[in-house]
Write a protein that holds these residues in place. Structure first.
Motif, PDB file in Angstrom:
ATOM      1  N   VAL A  63      13.609  53.121  50.438  1.00 55.44           N
ATOM      2  CA  VAL A  63      14.203  52.204  50.135  1.00 55.44           C
ATOM      3  C   VAL A  63      15.317  52.644  49.063  1.00 55.44           C
ATOM      4  CG1 VAL A  63      13.499  50.631  48.506  1.00 55.44           C
ATOM      5  CG2 VAL A  63      11.717  51.671  50.173  1.00 55.44           C
ATOM      6  N   ILE A  64      16.603  51.998  49.126  1.00 51.45           N
ATOM      7  CA  ILE A  64      17.578  51.946  47.741  1.00 51.45           C
ATOM      8  C   ILE A  64      17.223  50.921  47.048  1.00 51.45           C
ATOM      9  CG2 ILE A  64      19.948  52.476  47.163  1.00 51.45           C
ATOM     10  CD1 ILE A  64      19.901  53.349  50.323  1.00 51.45           C
ATOM     11  N   ALA A  65      16.628  50.453  46.053  1.00 51.81           N
ATOM     12  CA  ALA A  65      16.429  49.602  44.513  1.00 51.81           C
ATOM     13  C   ALA A  65      16.684  49.945  43.623  1.00 51.81           C
ATOM     14  CB  ALA A  65      15.316  49.547  45.165  1.00 51.81           C
ATOM     15  N   ILE A  71       6.421  43.650  47.776  1.00 53.56           N
ATOM     16  CA  ILE A  71       5.672  43.926  48.574  1.00 53.56           C
ATOM     17  C   ILE A  71       6.669  43.893  50.288  1.00 53.56           C
ATOM     18  CG2 ILE A  71       4.548  42.352  50.744  1.00 53.56           C
ATOM     19  CD1 ILE A  71       2.710  41.237  48.728  1.00 53.56           C
ATOM     20  N   ALA A  72       7.898  43.593  50.343  1.00 52.10           N
ATOM     21  CA  ALA A  72       8.633  44.031  51.229  1.00 52.10           C
ATOM     22  C   ALA A  72       9.580  45.414  50.958  1.00 52.10           C
ATOM     23  CB  ALA A  72       9.888  42.624  51.160  1.00 52.10           C
ATOM     24  N   VAL A  73       9.072  45.917  49.753  1.00 50.99           N
ATOM     25  CA  VAL A  73       9.358  47.230  49.419  1.00 50.99           C
ATOM     26  C   VAL A  73       8.577  47.812  50.131  1.00 50.99           C
ATOM     27  CG1 VAL A  73      10.148  49.114  48.092  1.00 50.99           C
ATOM     28  CG2 VAL A  73      11.085  47.066  47.537  1.00 50.99           C
ATOM     29  N   LEU A  74       7.198  47.942  50.040  1.00 54.95           N
ATOM     30  CA  LEU A  74       6.098  48.604  50.574  1.00 54.95           C
ATOM     31  C   LEU A  74       5.723  48.422  52.159  1.00 54.95           C
ATOM     32  CD1 LEU A  74       4.052  48.178  47.657  1.00 54.95           C
ATOM     33  CD2 LEU A  74       4.251  50.499  48.780  1.00 54.95           C
ATOM     34  N   ARG A  94      17.525  52.509  59.116  1.00 50.27           N
ATOM     35  CA  ARG A  94      18.122  53.896  58.311  1.00 50.27           C
ATOM     36  C   ARG A  94      16.781  53.722  57.034  1.00 50.27           C
ATOM     37  NH1 ARG A  94      20.736  58.450  58.478  1.00 50.27           N
ATOM     38  NH2 ARG A  94      22.172  59.666  56.907  1.00 50.27           N
ATOM     39  N   ALA A  95      17.692  52.900  56.056  1.00 51.54           N
ATOM     40  CA  ALA A  95      17.069  52.731  54.846  1.00 51.54           C
ATOM     41  C   ALA A  95      16.477  51.332  54.530  1.00 51.54           C
ATOM     42  CB  ALA A  95      17.559  52.975  54.144  1.00 51.54           C
ATOM     43  N   PHE A  96      16.160  50.683  53.243  1.00 50.23           N
ATOM     44  CA  PHE A  96      15.918  48.981  53.217  1.00 50.23           C
ATOM     45  C   PHE A  96      16.523  49.233  51.657  1.00 50.23           C
ATOM     46  CE2 PHE A  96      13.453  46.083  50.524  1.00 50.23           C
ATOM     47  CZ  PHE A  96      13.251  44.630  51.519  1.00 50.23           C
ATOM     48  N   VAL A  97      17.082  48.053  51.931  1.00 56.96           N
ATOM     49  CA  VAL A  97      17.813  48.332  50.314  1.00 56.96           C
ATOM     50  C   VAL A  97      17.209  46.600  49.487  1.00 56.96           C
ATOM     51  CG1 VAL A  97      20.066  49.244  51.077  1.00 56.96           C
ATOM     52  CG2 VAL A  97      19.939  46.809  51.927  1.00 56.96           C
ATOM     53  N   TYR A  98      17.521  46.419  48.472  1.00 59.32           N
ATOM     54  CA  TYR A  98      16.994  45.818  47.659  1.00 59.32           C
ATOM     55  C   TYR A  98      17.747  46.092  46.126  1.00 59.32           C
ATOM     56  CZ  TYR A  98      13.260  42.652  47.464  1.00 59.32           C
ATOM     57  OH  TYR A  98      12.715  40.867  47.407  1.00 59.32           O
ATOM     58  N   ALA A  99      18.164  44.438  45.573  1.00 61.68           N
ATOM     59  CA  ALA A  99      18.264  44.445  44.988  1.00 61.68           C
ATOM     60  C   ALA A  99      18.240  43.636  43.698  1.00 61.68           C
ATOM     61  CB  ALA A  99      19.768  44.013  44.247  1.00 61.68           C
TER      62      ALA A  99
END
Length: 402
Positions: free
Chosen positions: A298-300, A286-289, A274-279
């Motif tokens: 993305v939720i970052a 690169i993982a975000v792209l 559903r979404a990629f999360v990052y903190a």
């Protein structure tokens, strides 16, 4: 003669696993297929060696030190000396891929040295105090020893920046750090994203995903704790060492710690999430792209390179939600906001954003930068050769070499 026809050496810190910096080296070697490769240590497994296209890697003496395979990073104080032992005098162009010591190689005035900077040494510069806290080195004799080593590394790092002809940063964020640390300007060439491997998928499923190494600055603990507060929302955590006792102790039943997974498994989860999360506060990320290439928003944490790779506005082209504080509450609030606004995130817009960072564009931009720098170096040599020598300088009443 073009830069491509010259003899080229590529220097990388170490080959242990395949991450973002290794993907950059892979594409640089595609630009210069005859280049020789140097690094401090090489412990790549056979399945990952294809990125080197069969090349033999020339390593330093640290490769042969006791326990190097398991804990080569403990030899960090020796790495500046080690990288200076590479004899690169036979090369016209030296390209260093650096986040620690690779840019410290020794080159001469007629050689072109370009440093592709993934990051200045985080632990020696602006993140020193965070590193000491996370390593439990704030007090005591071990702290004094660590601070002395980091001071020496910082001094060496600054001094060796003078040996670089051209700095290339992987983001505008890193370019600002290069200016702050070295007093030098850097052009920006973002790293390559394998948009062919990470293909678009429009249909999403009801889970969130993150992919990261379990190192302190990635702040996986925030994501695990935040989702444990949201039992109705499922989080999958993929990456090296993520199935640790520390993270398991924080994880609720809705959080699955899956550890290292093959690339096809990672791709499948990124495509379906559903979404990629990052903190993390990333220099690029690169993982975000890769997630956006799959059409996944993305939720970052909105600091660092992610501000250049995730579009939070305008609404019709947005590819993610950015939050302004590294805290559990901020992650929870960002996920809630995403849920309220999820209809405005178009997988095609995410994909289009990622396609600004393709491998072919990286190679084209990188080769153009090297060629321009090579021509400028040759022009300076011709100009210097036309300047008056000692006798003429004395006759004209000017200091030698002016």
């Amino acid at each position: 003669m073009t830069a491509r026809a010259r003899k080229v050496a590529v220097v990388h810190e170490w080959f242990e696993t395949v991450a973002g910096s290794e993907r950059v080296v892979e594409q640089i070697l595609r630009c210069y297929p005859e280049a020789d490769v140097y690094c401090i240590v090489d412990f790549l497994c056979e399945s990952d060696r294809r990125l080197l296209s069969g090349r033999r890697v020339r390593t330093s003496f640290i490769q042969r030190l006791p326990f190097a395979r398991r804990c080569f990073r403990h030899y960090l104080p020796l790495m500046p000396f080690a990288v200076e032992q590479f004899d690169l005098s036979a090369y016209d162009i030296v390209i260093s891929s650096t986040h620690a010591v690779a840019k410290g190689v020794l080159t001469g005035p007629d050689q072109l040295h370009l440093a592709y900077v993934h990051s200045p040494m985080r632990y020696a510069w602006d993140m020193q105090h965070q590193y000491l806290r996370e390593s439990n080195l704030v007090w005591g004799i071990r702290s004094v020893f660590a601070r002395a080593i980091l001071h020496a590394m910082r001094t060496w790092d600054y001094r060796t920046s003078c040996g670089v002809d051209v700095f290339i940063a992987n983001s505008a964020h890193v370019a600002r750090r290069v200016r702050k640390c070295y007093g030098r300007e850097a052009m920006v060439i973002p790293p390559p994203v394998d948009t062919d491997t990470f293909a678009l998928r429009n249909r999403k499923e009801d889970f969130y995903v993150t992919v990261s190494r379990a190192v302190p600055y990635k702040r996986l603990d925030l994501l695990v704790e935040a989702f444990s507060r949201m039992p109705a929302r499922r989080l999958l955590v993929l990456g090296r060492d993520t199935n640790s006792a520390s993270l398991r102790s924080k994880a609720g039943s809705n959080v699955e710690l899956l550890g290292h997974q093959p690339i096809d498994v990672v791709r499948d989860f990124l495509q379906r999430a559903r979404a990629f999360v990052y903190a993390a506060e990333e220099d690029f990320g690169i993982a975000v792209l890769e997630a956006q290439a799959c059409g996944t928003p993305v939720i970052a944490y909105g600091k660092g390179g992610v501000r250049e790779t995730v579009r939070a506005t305008p609404a019709e082209r947005a590819t993610g939600v950015l939050y302004e504080e590294q805290s559990v509450d901020a992650v929870v609030a960002a996920v809630d906001r995403f849920e309220r606004e999820s209809s405005r995130f178009d997988p095609s817009a995410c994909r289009a954003n990622a396609e600004r960072f393709t491998q072919s564009r990286f190679r084209s931009d990188f080769e153009a930068a090297v060629e321009a720098a090579w021509l400028e170096l040759r022009a300076r040599e011709r100009h210097d050769g036309a300047r008056p020598g000692r006798a003429d300088a004395v006759r004209y009443g000017r200091g030698y070499g002016v």
